[in-house]
Design a protein around this motif. Structure first.
Motif, PDB file in Angstrom:
ATOM      1  N   ASP A   1       0.823  -1.215   0.000  1.00  0.00           N
ATOM      2  CA  ASP A   1       0.000   0.000   0.000  1.00  0.00           C
ATOM      3  C   ASP A   1       0.854   1.260   0.000  1.00  0.00           C
ATOM      4  OD1 ASP A   1      -2.444  -1.462   0.079  1.00  0.00           O
ATOM      5  OD2 ASP A   1      -2.120  -1.799   2.209  1.00  0.00           O
ATOM      6  N   GLN A   2       1.886   1.229  -0.813  1.00  0.00           N
ATOM      7  CA  GLN A   2       2.830   2.344  -0.888  1.00  0.00           C
ATOM      8  C   GLN A   2       2.938   2.815  -2.334  1.00  0.00           C
ATOM      9  OE1 GLN A   2       6.608   1.498   1.023  1.00  0.00           O
ATOM     10  NE2 GLN A   2       7.682   3.022  -0.205  1.00  0.00           N
TER      11      GLN A   2
ATOM     12  N   PRO B   1       6.264 -15.564  -0.405  1.00  0.00           N
ATOM     13  CA  PRO B   1       5.964 -14.905   0.872  1.00  0.00           C
ATOM     14  C   PRO B   1       5.729 -13.409   0.789  1.00  0.00           C
ATOM     15  CG  PRO B   1       7.710 -16.503   1.169  1.00  0.00           C
ATOM     16  CD  PRO B   1       7.481 -16.396  -0.310  1.00  0.00           C
ATOM     17  N   GLY B   2       6.305 -12.739  -0.219  1.00  0.00           N
ATOM     18  CA  GLY B   2       6.149 -11.283  -0.290  1.00  0.00           C
ATOM     19  C   GLY B   2       5.701 -10.788  -1.648  1.00  0.00           C
ATOM     20  N   HIS B   3       4.989 -11.623  -2.400  1.00  0.00           N
ATOM     21  CA  HIS B   3       4.541 -11.260  -3.748  1.00  0.00           C
ATOM     22  C   HIS B   3       3.742  -9.956  -3.726  1.00  0.00           C
ATOM     23  CE1 HIS B   3       2.232 -11.412  -7.486  1.00  0.00           C
ATOM     24  NE2 HIS B   3       3.041 -12.362  -7.919  1.00  0.00           N
ATOM     25  N   MET B   4       4.005  -9.097  -4.714  1.00  0.00           N
ATOM     26  CA  MET B   4       3.302  -7.819  -4.827  1.00  0.00           C
ATOM     27  C   MET B   4       2.594  -7.697  -6.174  1.00  0.00           C
ATOM     28  SD  MET B   4       3.619  -5.669  -2.202  1.00  0.00           S
ATOM     29  CE  MET B   4       4.644  -5.479  -0.727  1.00  0.00           C
ATOM     30  N   ALA B   5       1.406  -7.118  -6.133  1.00  0.00           N
ATOM     31  CA  ALA B   5       0.731  -6.626  -7.334  1.00  0.00           C
ATOM     32  C   ALA B   5       0.876  -5.110  -7.346  1.00  0.00           C
ATOM     33  CB  ALA B   5      -0.739  -7.031  -7.332  1.00  0.00           C
ATOM     34  N   PHE B   6       0.593  -4.502  -8.502  1.00  0.00           N
ATOM     35  CA  PHE B   6       0.785  -3.056  -8.627  1.00  0.00           C
ATOM     36  C   PHE B   6      -0.384  -2.436  -9.380  1.00  0.00           C
ATOM     37  CE2 PHE B   6       4.925  -5.026  -8.300  1.00  0.00           C
ATOM     38  CZ  PHE B   6       5.490  -4.306  -7.252  1.00  0.00           C
TER      39      PHE B   6
ATOM     40  N   ILE C   1       2.032   4.660  -9.275  1.00  0.00           N
ATOM     41  CA  ILE C   1       2.231   3.221  -9.133  1.00  0.00           C
ATOM     42  C   ILE C   1       2.170   2.863  -7.647  1.00  0.00           C
ATOM     43  CG2 ILE C   1       3.764   1.260  -9.525  1.00  0.00           C
ATOM     44  CD1 ILE C   1       4.991   2.791 -11.862  1.00  0.00           C
ATOM     45  N   LYS C   2       1.172   2.063  -7.278  1.00  0.00           N
ATOM     46  CA  LYS C   2       0.970   1.693  -5.883  1.00  0.00           C
ATOM     47  C   LYS C   2       1.105   0.187  -5.708  1.00  0.00           C
ATOM     48  CE  LYS C   2      -2.402   2.097  -2.095  1.00  0.00           C
ATOM     49  NZ  LYS C   2      -3.764   2.560  -1.724  1.00  0.00           N
ATOM     50  N   SER C   3       1.812  -0.217  -4.661  1.00  0.00           N
ATOM     51  CA  SER C   3       1.994  -1.638  -4.375  1.00  0.00           C
ATOM     52  C   SER C   3       0.803  -2.200  -3.605  1.00  0.00           C
ATOM     53  CB  SER C   3       3.271  -1.850  -3.557  1.00  0.00           C
ATOM     54  OG  SER C   3       3.185  -1.163  -2.314  1.00  0.00           O
ATOM     55  N   HIS C   4       0.486  -3.464  -3.879  1.00  0.00           N
ATOM     56  CA  HIS C   4      -0.581  -4.173  -3.169  1.00  0.00           C
ATOM     57  C   HIS C   4      -0.060  -5.544  -2.748  1.00  0.00           C
ATOM     58  CE1 HIS C   4      -4.109  -1.559  -3.980  1.00  0.00           C
ATOM     59  NE2 HIS C   4      -3.442  -1.240  -5.074  1.00  0.00           N
ATOM     60  N   ALA C   5      -0.137  -5.855  -1.458  1.00  0.00           N
ATOM     61  CA  ALA C   5       0.264  -7.177  -0.985  1.00  0.00           C
ATOM     62  C   ALA C   5      -0.595  -8.239  -1.655  1.00  0.00           C
ATOM     63  CB  ALA C   5       0.120  -7.260   0.531  1.00  0.00           C
ATOM     64  N   SER C   6       0.046  -9.247  -2.212  1.00  0.00           N
ATOM     65  CA  SER C   6      -0.680 -10.364  -2.848  1.00  0.00           C
ATOM     66  C   SER C   6       0.087 -11.641  -2.535  1.00  0.00           C
ATOM     67  CB  SER C   6      -0.802 -10.132  -4.355  1.00  0.00           C
ATOM     68  OG  SER C   6       0.432  -9.748  -4.943  1.00  0.00           O
ATOM     69  N   TYR C   7       0.246 -11.886  -1.243  1.00  0.00           N
ATOM     70  CA  TYR C   7       1.097 -12.964  -0.752  1.00  0.00           C
ATOM     71  C   TYR C   7       0.452 -14.334  -0.996  1.00  0.00           C
ATOM     72  CZ  TYR C   7       3.025  -9.011   1.939  1.00  0.00           C
ATOM     73  OH  TYR C   7       3.554  -7.801   2.325  1.00  0.00           O
ATOM     74  N   GLY C   8       1.288 -15.343  -1.015  1.00  0.00           N
ATOM     75  CA  GLY C   8       0.827 -16.716  -1.185  1.00  0.00           C
ATOM     76  C   GLY C   8       1.612 -17.432  -2.258  1.00  0.00           C
TER      77      GLY C   8
ATOM     78  N   GLY D   1      -5.186   9.563 -13.645  1.00  0.00           N
ATOM     79  CA  GLY D   1      -6.530  10.127 -13.639  1.00  0.00           C
ATOM     80  C   GLY D   1      -7.554   9.057 -13.328  1.00  0.00           C
ATOM     81  N   ASN D   2      -8.563   8.893 -14.204  1.00  0.00           N
ATOM     82  CA  ASN D   2      -9.606   7.889 -14.002  1.00  0.00           C
ATOM     83  C   ASN D   2      -9.238   6.524 -14.570  1.00  0.00           C
ATOM     84  OD1 ASN D   2     -11.383   9.695 -12.700  1.00  0.00           O
ATOM     85  ND2 ASN D   2     -12.110  10.470 -14.685  1.00  0.00           N
ATOM     86  N   ASP D   3      -8.104   6.434 -15.234  1.00  0.00           N
ATOM     87  CA  ASP D   3      -7.681   5.181 -15.858  1.00  0.00           C
ATOM     88  C   ASP D   3      -6.758   4.408 -14.916  1.00  0.00           C
ATOM     89  OD1 ASP D   3      -9.069   5.850 -18.138  1.00  0.00           O
ATOM     90  OD2 ASP D   3      -7.316   6.604 -19.213  1.00  0.00           O
ATOM     91  N   ALA D   4      -6.993   3.103 -14.808  1.00  0.00           N
ATOM     92  CA  ALA D   4      -6.171   2.281 -13.923  1.00  0.00           C
ATOM     93  C   ALA D   4      -6.068   0.878 -14.488  1.00  0.00           C
ATOM     94  CB  ALA D   4      -6.756   2.242 -12.515  1.00  0.00           C
ATOM     95  N   VAL D   5      -4.997   0.184 -14.112  1.00  0.00           N
ATOM     96  CA  VAL D   5      -4.785  -1.214 -14.469  1.00  0.00           C
ATOM     97  C   VAL D   5      -4.016  -1.865 -13.329  1.00  0.00           C
ATOM     98  CG1 VAL D   5      -2.631  -0.737 -15.701  1.00  0.00           C
ATOM     99  CG2 VAL D   5      -3.941  -2.792 -16.282  1.00  0.00           C
ATOM    100  N   MET D   6      -4.265  -3.152 -13.116  1.00  0.00           N
ATOM    101  CA  MET D   6      -3.576  -3.888 -12.062  1.00  0.00           C
ATOM    102  C   MET D   6      -2.631  -4.911 -12.681  1.00  0.00           C
ATOM    103  SD  MET D   6      -3.525  -4.140  -8.618  1.00  0.00           S
ATOM    104  CE  MET D   6      -5.181  -3.816  -7.943  1.00  0.00           C
ATOM    105  N   ILE D   7      -1.351  -4.813 -12.342  1.00  0.00           N
ATOM    106  CA  ILE D   7      -0.374  -5.820 -12.721  1.00  0.00           C
ATOM    107  C   ILE D   7      -0.366  -6.869 -11.618  1.00  0.00           C
ATOM    108  CG2 ILE D   7       2.081  -6.260 -13.143  1.00  0.00           C
ATOM    109  CD1 ILE D   7       2.268  -3.410 -14.229  1.00  0.00           C
ATOM    110  N   VAL D   8      -0.789  -8.094 -11.947  1.00  0.00           N
ATOM    111  CA  VAL D   8      -1.024  -9.092 -10.906  1.00  0.00           C
ATOM    112  C   VAL D   8       0.104 -10.102 -10.767  1.00  0.00           C
ATOM    113  CG1 VAL D   8      -3.514  -8.864 -11.179  1.00  0.00           C
ATOM    114  CG2 VAL D   8      -2.313 -10.700 -12.405  1.00  0.00           C
ATOM    115  N   GLY D   9       1.132 -10.037 -11.630  1.00  0.00           N
ATOM    116  CA  GLY D   9       2.218 -11.001 -11.519  1.00  0.00           C
ATOM    117  C   GLY D   9       1.694 -12.420 -11.616  1.00  0.00           C
TER     118      GLY D   9
END
Length: 302
Positions: free
Chosen positions: A197-198, A214-219, A204-211, A224-232
């Motif tokens: 959450d940084q 142990p420390g996998h991150m999504a971003f 570009i914001k980090s999102h914990a997506s562990y499992g 503006g109003n446009d967004a996309v999630m990189i889920v690794g």
């Protein structure tokens, strides 16, 4: 937000390297977010046994119903290249030459696109598995992206840099741990770590997506109003991860936490109708999550 599809086969043929890549060639997906551009860049593909997807009872029948048969899967490897006019960011760096002969094609693809490694300002890692990390060094064990700031979640970095990890990880992944340790030790003074959450870079914001690790991150990338999630690899394939997200994935190091993360992420993406980029998803990896018959399905943006 706009999506386009491009191929680079003409350039590949001109440079004589098309045969080094899988049949998908240099196919890429491109989308725009405000004034920024995101492209998926092929690192080739993996070749994995079917039980690496899952060994759940009834998996083969379920996979067959989804059009996947045989005893192997060949997931693509989609590295993400993001350019906002100031920063040129790679999310993961592919496998390099030491993992699988079908992977490690990132440099050829970037070259065909006219992108030099020296242009990359930041390398951001989702996690430390070989197909995401091992391409970080050149043949002389120097940083391949010499001008880039390298960034990894702190929990993930601490796990792989620990020499004891090779003794505690399961036997089938001991080479993963040894390979990650060697590369991260070589890069240790050049890697910045961050938490969940940084905002690690503007937009570009980090999102914990562990499992999965142990420390996998999504971003989450937002302009503006446009967004996309990189889920690794938190959503690791386009079939069982969507149709049976509550089944154990053989690729997850913590399978129960992987299920929890996967189901929460799928629900969030479906509810928000936010586009996603999956490292191992087909058609360049960019698409959306839709609810279907009580579970989910992946709809590529093509």
């Amino acid at each position: 937000m706009a999506f386009t599809r491009r191929t680079f086969m003409r350039t590949a043929l001109a440079t004589g390297i098309a045969g080094a890549l899988p049949l998908r060639g240099f196919a890429a997906q491109t989308m725009t977010l405000g004034g920024a551009t995101l492209e998926t860049v092929s690192d080739g593909n993996l070749v994995l046994p079917m039980n690496f997807v899952t060994d759940h009872e009834g998996a083969l029948e379920k996979m067959a119903s989804l059009g996947v048969t045989g005893d192997q899967v060949t997931p693509p490897c989609n590295v993400t290249l993001y350019r906002d006019g100031t920063n040129t960011v790679l999310f993961d760096v592919g496998a390099g030459p030491d993992f699988m002969p079908t992977a490690g094609k990132l440099l050829d693809t970037l070259d065909a696109m006219g992108v030099s490694p020296d242009e990359i300002t930041h390398v951001v890692f989702t996690h430390g598995h070989p197909d995401h990390l091992w391409g970080v060094l050149d043949d002389f064990d120097d940083p391949l992206f010499a001008n880039a700031t390298h960034m990894m979640g702190k929990d993930e970095f601490d796990y792989w840099i620990n020499p004891e990890t090779v003794n505690t990880i399961d036997e089938g992944r001991q080479s993963f741990a040894a390979g990650a340790l060697r590369r991260l030790q070589a890069m240790e003074d050049q890697i910045e770590t961050f938490g969940a959450d940084q905002e690690i870079l503007p937009g570009i914001k980090s999102h914990a997506s562990y499992g999965h690790t142990p420390g996998h991150m999504a971003f989450e990338l937002r302009q503006g109003n446009d967004a996309v999630m990189i889920v690794g690899d938190a959503i690791g394939n386009h079939h069982l991860a969507f149709a049976a997200p509550d089944w154990v994935s053989g690729s997850d190091q913590n399978p129960d936490l992987g299920i929890e993360t996967r189901m929460a992420l799928l629900a969030y993406l479906a509810d928000q109708q936010m586009p996603m980029v999956g490292f191992h998803l087909p058609e360049g990896g960019i698409g959306r999550v839709e609810r279907a018959d009580g579970v989910f399905r992946f709809v590529p943006e093509v």
